[in-house]
Scaffold this motif. Structure first.
Motif, PDB file in Angstrom:
ATOM      1  N   SER A  86      -7.609   4.763   6.410  1.00  0.00           N
ATOM      2  CA  SER A  86      -8.947   5.210   5.994  1.00  0.00           C
ATOM      3  C   SER A  86      -9.889   4.033   5.857  1.00  0.00           C
ATOM      4  CB  SER A  86      -8.879   5.958   4.662  1.00  0.00           C
ATOM      5  OG  SER A  86      -8.103   7.113   4.793  1.00  0.00           O
ATOM      6  N   GLU A  87      -9.384   2.943   5.292  1.00  0.00           N
ATOM      7  CA  GLU A  87     -10.192   1.735   5.139  1.00  0.00           C
ATOM      8  C   GLU A  87     -10.603   1.189   6.509  1.00  0.00           C
ATOM      9  OE1 GLU A  87      -9.391  -2.747   3.583  1.00  0.00           O
ATOM     10  OE2 GLU A  87      -8.603  -1.118   2.334  1.00  0.00           O
TER      11      GLU A  87
ATOM     12  N   SER B  44       0.851  -1.186   0.000  1.00  0.00           N
ATOM     13  CA  SER B  44       0.000   0.000   0.000  1.00  0.00           C
ATOM     14  C   SER B  44       0.886   1.234   0.000  1.00  0.00           C
ATOM     15  CB  SER B  44      -0.917   0.010   1.223  1.00  0.00           C
ATOM     16  OG  SER B  44      -1.633   1.226   1.273  1.00  0.00           O
TER      17      SER B  44
ATOM     18  N   GLY C 152      -4.194   5.293   3.264  1.00  0.00           N
ATOM     19  CA  GLY C 152      -5.145   4.442   2.547  1.00  0.00           C
ATOM     20  C   GLY C 152      -5.667   3.311   3.416  1.00  0.00           C
ATOM     21  N   THR C 153      -4.770   2.568   4.024  1.00  0.00           N
ATOM     22  CA  THR C 153      -5.171   1.458   4.890  1.00  0.00           C
ATOM     23  C   THR C 153      -5.891   1.988   6.124  1.00  0.00           C
ATOM     24  OG1 THR C 153      -3.233   0.242   4.144  1.00  0.00           O
ATOM     25  CG2 THR C 153      -4.338  -0.594   6.091  1.00  0.00           C
TER      26      THR C 153
ATOM     27  N   THR D 258      -0.447   4.335  -0.802  1.00  0.00           N
ATOM     28  CA  THR D 258      -1.322   5.487  -0.647  1.00  0.00           C
ATOM     29  C   THR D 258      -1.296   5.943   0.814  1.00  0.00           C
ATOM     30  OG1 THR D 258      -2.765   4.601  -2.369  1.00  0.00           O
ATOM     31  CG2 THR D 258      -3.667   6.346  -0.962  1.00  0.00           C
TER      32      THR D 258
ATOM     33  N   ASP E 241       1.422   3.641   5.520  1.00  0.00           N
ATOM     34  CA  ASP E 241       0.854   4.128   6.787  1.00  0.00           C
ATOM     35  C   ASP E 241       1.718   3.705   7.968  1.00  0.00           C
ATOM     36  OD1 ASP E 241      -1.181   4.998   5.175  1.00  0.00           O
ATOM     37  OD2 ASP E 241      -2.776   3.913   6.216  1.00  0.00           O
TER      38      ASP E 241
END
Length: 150
Positions: free
Chosen positions: A49-50, A41, A46-47, A43, A122
């Protein structure tokens, strides 16, 4: 005497971090299973946020726990690293951030190449934040400063 204890504690901390990041089976089915699918990952957040969206959507203890462990665990795991870096060489604030970043980047790279974990930007961001927090704490809490230990 206190300096010796500090160095011993630092060595134990580093050993525990290595064990947690590479050998402790958080998820025994996937941690040591080389056939398990790994992900990369790149982004930022990203993780996280998920995890946050899942926690808000499902409002279950498991999803909230996953979010807290991912964010809090990655920050707290590297706070002692900031203390160690401060005591090794109290420098400008960008040095501990850079060292925390490089150490975390190395960990993530080793995890994905040896297939014992995933590569998540992250984790690098939160580990770096933990290193900075530890450095800041050491700068503001004199009892943590090695040069003031006797």
């Amino acid at each position: 005497m206190r300096k010796s204890l500090f160095f011993i504690a630092s060595g134990i901390y580093i050993g525990i971090v290595i064990w947690l990041l590479f050998f402790y089976p958080f998820n025994p089915a996937s941690r040591m299973d080389t056939s398990a699918q790994r992900f990369i990952s790149l982004t930022p957040f990203g993780t996280t946020s998920e995890y946050l969206l899942n926690a808000l959507e499902h409002q279950s203890y498991g999803h909230i726990r996953t979010l807290l462990i991912n964010v809090g665990g990655n920050i707290l795991l590297f706070v002692p690293m900031g203390v160690i870096i401060f005591n090794a060489s109290p420098q400008r604030i960008w040095i501990p951030w850079l060292l925390g970043f490089l150490i975390s980047l190395s960990v993530e790279t080793i995890q994905i190449t040896t297939q014992v974990g995933n590569f998540d930007v992250d984790d690098i961001l939160f580990n770096s934040l933990g290193t900075l927090l530890g450095y800041w704490l050491c700068a503001h809490v004199p009892v943590l400063q090695l040069h003031k230990l006797s």
